[in-house]
Design a protein around this motif. Structure first.
Motif, PDB file in Angstrom:
ATOM      1  N   THR A  16      -2.129  40.554  -4.174  1.00  0.00           N
ATOM      2  CA  THR A  16      -3.294  41.361  -4.547  1.00  0.00           C
ATOM      3  C   THR A  16      -3.165  42.818  -4.127  1.00  0.00           C
ATOM      4  OG1 THR A  16      -5.692  41.224  -4.671  1.00  0.00           O
ATOM      5  CG2 THR A  16      -4.754  41.118  -2.457  1.00  0.00           C
ATOM      6  N   ASP A  17      -4.121  43.618  -4.587  1.00  0.00           N
ATOM      7  CA  ASP A  17      -4.273  45.013  -4.148  1.00  0.00           C
ATOM      8  C   ASP A  17      -5.619  45.138  -3.460  1.00  0.00           C
ATOM      9  OD1 ASP A  17      -1.987  45.865  -5.623  1.00  0.00           O
ATOM     10  OD2 ASP A  17      -3.224  45.927  -7.427  1.00  0.00           O
ATOM     11  N   VAL A  18      -5.644  45.898  -2.380  1.00  0.00           N
ATOM     12  CA  VAL A  18      -6.913  46.156  -1.681  1.00  0.00           C
ATOM     13  C   VAL A  18      -7.022  47.649  -1.410  1.00  0.00           C
ATOM     14  CG1 VAL A  18      -8.217  45.749   0.455  1.00  0.00           C
ATOM     15  CG2 VAL A  18      -6.933  43.877  -0.584  1.00  0.00           C
ATOM     16  N   ILE A  19      -8.195  48.182  -1.663  1.00  0.00           N
ATOM     17  CA  ILE A  19      -8.456  49.589  -1.322  1.00  0.00           C
ATOM     18  C   ILE A  19      -9.290  49.604  -0.041  1.00  0.00           C
ATOM     19  CG2 ILE A  19      -9.645  51.696  -2.032  1.00  0.00           C
ATOM     20  CD1 ILE A  19      -9.123  50.872  -4.955  1.00  0.00           C
ATOM     21  N   VAL A  20      -8.881  50.389   0.933  1.00  0.00           N
ATOM     22  CA  VAL A  20      -9.716  50.553   2.130  1.00  0.00           C
ATOM     23  C   VAL A  20     -10.267  51.975   2.151  1.00  0.00           C
ATOM     24  CG1 VAL A  20      -8.495  48.835   3.514  1.00  0.00           C
ATOM     25  CG2 VAL A  20      -7.760  51.213   3.597  1.00  0.00           C
ATOM     26  N   LYS A  72      -9.290  34.929   4.709  1.00  0.00           N
ATOM     27  CA  LYS A  72      -9.646  33.598   4.184  1.00  0.00           C
ATOM     28  C   LYS A  72      -8.789  33.203   2.972  1.00  0.00           C
ATOM     29  CE  LYS A  72     -13.656  32.253   1.596  1.00  0.00           C
ATOM     30  NZ  LYS A  72     -15.105  32.237   1.444  1.00  0.00           N
ATOM     31  N   VAL A  73      -8.452  34.167   2.133  1.00  0.00           N
ATOM     32  CA  VAL A  73      -7.745  33.810   0.886  1.00  0.00           C
ATOM     33  C   VAL A  73      -6.294  33.387   1.144  1.00  0.00           C
ATOM     34  CG1 VAL A  73      -6.987  34.615  -1.390  1.00  0.00           C
ATOM     35  CG2 VAL A  73      -9.211  35.282  -0.538  1.00  0.00           C
ATOM     36  N   ASP A  74      -5.662  33.963   2.165  1.00  0.00           N
ATOM     37  CA  ASP A  74      -4.250  33.647   2.424  1.00  0.00           C
ATOM     38  C   ASP A  74      -3.333  34.132   1.298  1.00  0.00           C
ATOM     39  OD1 ASP A  74      -4.269  32.447   4.892  1.00  0.00           O
ATOM     40  OD2 ASP A  74      -4.669  30.442   4.095  1.00  0.00           O
ATOM     41  N   PHE A  75      -3.239  35.417   1.179  1.00  0.00           N
ATOM     42  CA  PHE A  75      -2.341  35.975   0.156  1.00  0.00           C
ATOM     43  C   PHE A  75      -0.899  35.906   0.631  1.00  0.00           C
ATOM     44  CE2 PHE A  75      -6.341  38.267  -0.684  1.00  0.00           C
ATOM     45  CZ  PHE A  75      -6.488  37.963  -2.024  1.00  0.00           C
ATOM     46  N   TYR A  76      -0.001  35.850  -0.339  1.00  0.00           N
ATOM     47  CA  TYR A  76       1.410  35.982   0.012  1.00  0.00           C
ATOM     48  C   TYR A  76       1.731  37.457   0.270  1.00  0.00           C
ATOM     49  CZ  TYR A  76       6.352  36.761  -0.825  1.00  0.00           C
ATOM     50  OH  TYR A  76       7.632  37.218  -0.726  1.00  0.00           O
ATOM     51  N   GLU A  77       1.183  38.317  -0.585  1.00  0.00           N
ATOM     52  CA  GLU A  77       1.425  39.752  -0.407  1.00  0.00           C
ATOM     53  C   GLU A  77       0.140  40.515  -0.678  1.00  0.00           C
ATOM     54  OE1 GLU A  77       5.619  41.933  -1.330  1.00  0.00           O
ATOM     55  OE2 GLU A  77       4.726  40.822  -2.939  1.00  0.00           O
ATOM     56  N   LYS A 129       0.080  37.135   7.104  1.00  0.00           N
ATOM     57  CA  LYS A 129      -0.087  36.141   6.033  1.00  0.00           C
ATOM     58  C   LYS A 129       1.230  35.935   5.281  1.00  0.00           C
ATOM     59  CE  LYS A 129      -4.372  35.292   6.688  1.00  0.00           C
ATOM     60  NZ  LYS A 129      -4.878  33.946   6.995  1.00  0.00           N
ATOM     61  N   GLN A 130       1.912  37.030   5.051  1.00  0.00           N
ATOM     62  CA  GLN A 130       3.194  36.936   4.330  1.00  0.00           C
ATOM     63  C   GLN A 130       4.197  36.122   5.151  1.00  0.00           C
ATOM     64  OE1 GLN A 130       4.958  40.702   3.283  1.00  0.00           O
ATOM     65  NE2 GLN A 130       6.359  39.726   1.838  1.00  0.00           N
ATOM     66  N   GLN A 131       4.213  36.422   6.428  1.00  0.00           N
ATOM     67  CA  GLN A 131       5.119  35.692   7.333  1.00  0.00           C
ATOM     68  C   GLN A 131       4.808  34.191   7.288  1.00  0.00           C
ATOM     69  OE1 GLN A 131       7.181  37.378   9.692  1.00  0.00           O
ATOM     70  NE2 GLN A 131       7.895  35.577  10.790  1.00  0.00           N
ATOM     71  N   ALA A 132       3.521  33.868   7.301  1.00  0.00           N
ATOM     72  CA  ALA A 132       3.113  32.454   7.314  1.00  0.00           C
ATOM     73  C   ALA A 132       3.555  31.782   6.011  1.00  0.00           C
ATOM     74  CB  ALA A 132       1.603  32.345   7.496  1.00  0.00           C
ATOM     75  N   TYR A 133       3.383  32.494   4.889  1.00  0.00           N
ATOM     76  CA  TYR A 133       3.781  31.929   3.595  1.00  0.00           C
ATOM     77  C   TYR A 133       5.287  31.671   3.583  1.00  0.00           C
ATOM     78  CZ  TYR A 133       4.102  31.184  -1.426  1.00  0.00           C
ATOM     79  OH  TYR A 133       4.331  30.624  -2.666  1.00  0.00           O
ATOM     80  N   GLU A 134       6.034  32.640   4.093  1.00  0.00           N
ATOM     81  CA  GLU A 134       7.497  32.511   4.080  1.00  0.00           C
ATOM     82  C   GLU A 134       7.974  31.432   5.052  1.00  0.00           C
ATOM     83  OE1 GLU A 134       8.372  37.171   2.903  1.00  0.00           O
ATOM     84  OE2 GLU A 134       8.641  36.512   4.952  1.00  0.00           O
ATOM     85  N   HIS A 154      -0.841  37.745  -9.547  1.00  0.00           N
ATOM     86  CA  HIS A 154      -1.397  38.936  -8.913  1.00  0.00           C
ATOM     87  C   HIS A 154      -2.819  39.128  -9.431  1.00  0.00           C
ATOM     88  CE1 HIS A 154      -1.054  42.810  -6.829  1.00  0.00           C
ATOM     89  NE2 HIS A 154      -1.925  43.197  -7.748  1.00  0.00           N
ATOM     90  N   LEU A 155      -3.775  38.821  -8.572  1.00  0.00           N
ATOM     91  CA  LEU A 155      -5.185  39.008  -8.945  1.00  0.00           C
ATOM     92  C   LEU A 155      -5.704  40.197  -8.150  1.00  0.00           C
ATOM     93  CD1 LEU A 155      -6.778  35.422  -8.794  1.00  0.00           C
ATOM     94  CD2 LEU A 155      -5.629  36.523 -10.699  1.00  0.00           C
ATOM     95  N   SER A 156      -6.012  41.245  -8.868  1.00  0.00           N
ATOM     96  CA  SER A 156      -6.427  42.460  -8.200  1.00  0.00           C
ATOM     97  C   SER A 156      -7.793  42.258  -7.538  1.00  0.00           C
ATOM     98  CB  SER A 156      -6.490  43.534  -9.281  1.00  0.00           C
ATOM     99  OG  SER A 156      -6.246  44.741  -8.716  1.00  0.00           O
ATOM    100  N   LEU A 157      -7.864  42.413  -6.207  1.00  0.00           N
ATOM    101  CA  LEU A 157      -9.132  42.169  -5.490  1.00  0.00           C
ATOM    102  C   LEU A 157      -9.892  43.483  -5.254  1.00  0.00           C
ATOM    103  CD1 LEU A 157     -11.057  40.407  -3.736  1.00  0.00           C
ATOM    104  CD2 LEU A 157      -9.529  40.858  -1.796  1.00  0.00           C
ATOM    105  N   GLN A 158      -9.244  44.422  -4.658  1.00  0.00           N
ATOM    106  CA  GLN A 158      -9.761  45.762  -4.290  1.00  0.00           C
ATOM    107  C   GLN A 158     -10.706  45.747  -3.102  1.00  0.00           C
ATOM    108  OE1 GLN A 158      -7.738  47.436  -5.367  1.00  0.00           O
ATOM    109  NE2 GLN A 158      -7.384  47.347  -7.553  1.00  0.00           N
TER     110      GLN A 158
END
Ligand code: SF4
Length: 429
Positions: free
Chosen positions: A297-301, A320-325, A365-370, A256-260
Motif C-alpha cells: 500500500t501507499d500511506v500519506i502522513v 492491524k492490516v499487516d502489509f507486506y510493503e 511488518k515486511q520482516q515478519a512477512y518475509e 497493491h491497494l492504495s490506503l493513504q
C-alpha cells in the motif's frame, strides 16, 4: 542518421510511454543514444505529481539544453500538460498528453519549418479516446509493464493527476491482447497491467468490458505465465472479483491497494471514497481467496489537519492490516489542488517524525512477512545474476513479489525455478 536521447521521470505509466516514444523514433530512423551523450533530439517525459517532480523535470530540460545547445529539446507529458508556460524558455517543442504518439511527425514538421517553436497540446479534460501506442520490448527481459488505461475521475483532494491526464480513457481490449501476444513471442513471461486508475478500466467503453474481462482476456495468452496487477482501488475488490481472480492460476497474489490513511476523518478530507473498515474488509476478502497474499500500500502522513490522534489511528490501522510493503509519503503541498489550500498544514518536522514511525512499522511488518518464508519452497521467475559478498546468486521474484536468490553460477534467466529458502540471505531487498 539523427541521434535521439530520451529520459523518463515519474511513474510506470510514464515509463511505458517513454519506451513507446523510443520505438516510434527508432521506426522513424533515429539512432537512440544514452541521455548523457550528445544527441540531435532530447525528449524528456516529464512528471508533475509533486512540486519536486516539477523541479526535477525543469532540471532535466536544462541539462539537455546544456548537453548540446543546438539540439532540439522536447518536453512531453504531465508537467507540461499542467503548466505549459513554465518551460517556454528552455525547450523547442512541447507535447502534452494524448499527443505523444505524434512525436515523429511533430519533429518532421519542426525540421521543415526550420526551427519554429511548437506547442502541441490536446484539450486533455475533454480528450475523447485512449492514445494508442504500443511496445514490442521493454527495458526488462522477463516482466513487461503494459499500459491499459489513462486518466482518473476521482479527484482526490491532494492529487493533480486528473488535471494533467484528464478523464478515464481505456485501451481497446484487442490492442492490449495483441501487445501481450507480441511480448510473449519475444519471450516475456510476466505482464503487469498498469494505468493511472486501473480499477476504472472499461467504464468508458461500454459493452461489459471491465478490468475482470480484460484480465481474463490476457490470461488466455499463451507463453505468459504470470499476470500482476498495478495499484487497485479498494472498492473494486468484491466477493465476485476476488473469487474470479482466485480461479485464474496466472494471477499473482500481490495486490497493491492504495490506503493513504487509516483514519476516516483524514480519508474524508482526502476525498477517498471508503472507510478504514471497508478497506480492511477488502483485505480480508483477498486473504479468504488467496493463501498469504502480499498486500502492499501507499500511506500519506501529515495530510493537512492530521492531528496526533488521527495519525495514531492511521498507524494502528496499518499495524492491524499487516502489509507486506508500505510506501510512505510525507504529504507534499501540490499547487492547484484542494488540499494545498486547506488550513492546518502540518509542520515539516512533525511530518518527518510521523513518517519515521510509519516507516519503522512498515519494516517490521515486511520482516515478519518475509520470515514466514524461511523453510518454505517458492516459485521464482529468475531475472538476473547478482554478485554478492558470498558468491553469485540468480535472482528473481516470487508471485508475491518477494525478491529471492539462489546461490549458483548457472544462468537461470527467464526460467521458473522452485527455490528452497534456507536462510534470510536468500531474501533480497
Ligand atoms: S485515484 Fe486519486 S490519487 Fe489516484 S490518480 Fe486519481 S485522483 Fe490521483
Amino acid at each position: 542518421m539523427k541521434k535521439a536521447a530520451l529520459h523518463n521521470l515519474g511513474c510506470k505509466v510514464n515509463a511505458y510511454e517513454t519506451e513507446a516514444m523510443q520505438e516510434i523514433l527508432e521506426r522513424s530512423g533515429y539512432e537512440i543514444v544514452p541521455f548523457h551523450e550528445k544527441a540531435d533530439v532530447y525528449v524528456i517525459n516529464t512528471c508533475t505529481v509533486t512540486n519536486m517532480a516539477d523541479r526535477k523535470s525543469r532540471q532535466m530540460l536544462h541539462r539537455a539544453r546544456k548537453m548540446n545547445p543546438d539540439a532540439v529539446v522536447v518536453a512531453a507529458g504531465c508537467y507540461v500538460q499542467a503548466k505549459a508556460g513554465e518551460v517556454d524558455d528552455c525547450v523547442d517543442i512541447v507535447i502534452g498528453n494524448n499527443r505523444k504518439h505524434e512525436l515523429a511527425g511533430i519533429l518532421e514538421e519542426y525540421w521543415r519549418s526550420e526551427g519554429e517553436k511548437k506547442e502541441e497540446m490536446a484539450d486533455i479534460i475533454h480528450a475523447p479516446a485512449y492514445e494508442e501506442m504500443s511496445l514490442t520490448r521493454t527495458g526488462e527481459h522477463t516482466r513487461a509493464y503494459i499500459k491499459v488505461q489513462d486518466g482518473c475521475n476521482q479527484f482526490c483532494s491532494y492529487c493533480i493527476i486528473p488535471y494533467a491526464r484528464g478523464r478515464v480513457r481505456s485501451r481497446r481490449m484487442e490492442d492490449v491482447v495483441s501487445e501481450v501476444e507480441a511480448l510473449a513471442r519475444q519471450g516475456y513471461r510476466e505482464v503487469v497491467l498498469t494505468g493511472i486508475h486501473l480499477s476504472s478500466y472499461g467504464i468508458d467503453l461500454g459493452g461489459g468490458e471491465d478490468l475482470l474481462a480484460l484480465i481474463r482476456a490476457v490470461h488466455g495468452v499463451d507463453g505468459i505465465c504470470r499476470i500482476r496487477l498495478g495499484s487497485l482501488e479498494p472498492r473494486i475488490v468484491t466477493e465476485e472479483f476476488a473469487g474470479a481472480l482466485a480461479a485464474l492460476p496466472k494471477i499473482c497474489p500481490h495486490f497493491h491497494l492504495s490506503l493513504q490513511s487509516g483514519c476516516d476523518a483524514t480519508l474524508r478530507r482526502m476525498n477517498r471514497r471508503y472507510t478504514a473498515q471497508e478497506y480492511y474488509e477488502k483485505c480480508q476478502l483477498l486473504r479468504a481467496h488467496f493463501d498469504h497474499p502480499a498486500l502492499t500500500t501507499d500511506v500519506i502522513v501529515g495530510f493537512p489537519g492530521e492531528t496526533e490522534e488521527e495519525f495514531e489511528e492511521s498507524l494502528a490501522f496499518v499495524d492491524k492490516v499487516d502489509f507486506y510493503e508500505t510506501h510512505i509519503f510525507k504529504y507534499s503541498r501540490r499547487e492547484g489542488t484542494k488540499a494545498a489550500a486547506m488550513a492546518d498544514q502540518v509542520p515539516e518536522q512533525v511530518k518527518t517524525a510521523r513518517s519515521a514511525r510509519m516507516i519503522a512499522l512498515g519494516r517490521r511488518k515486511q520482516q515478519a512477512y518475509e520470515d514466514r518464508l524461511i523453510g518454505t519452497t517458492v516459485e521464482v521467475l529468475m531475472e538476473e545474476a547478482v554478485e554478492r559478498e558470498d558468491g553469485v546468486y540468480q535472482v528473481g521474484h516470487t508471485k508475491e513479489y518477494v525478491k529471492v536468490g539462489q546461490k549458483t553460477t548457472e544462468n537461470l534467466s527467464n526460467q521458473l525455478i522452485n527455490v528452497e529458502i534456507e536462510n534470510r540471505l536468500q531474501i533480497i531487498r
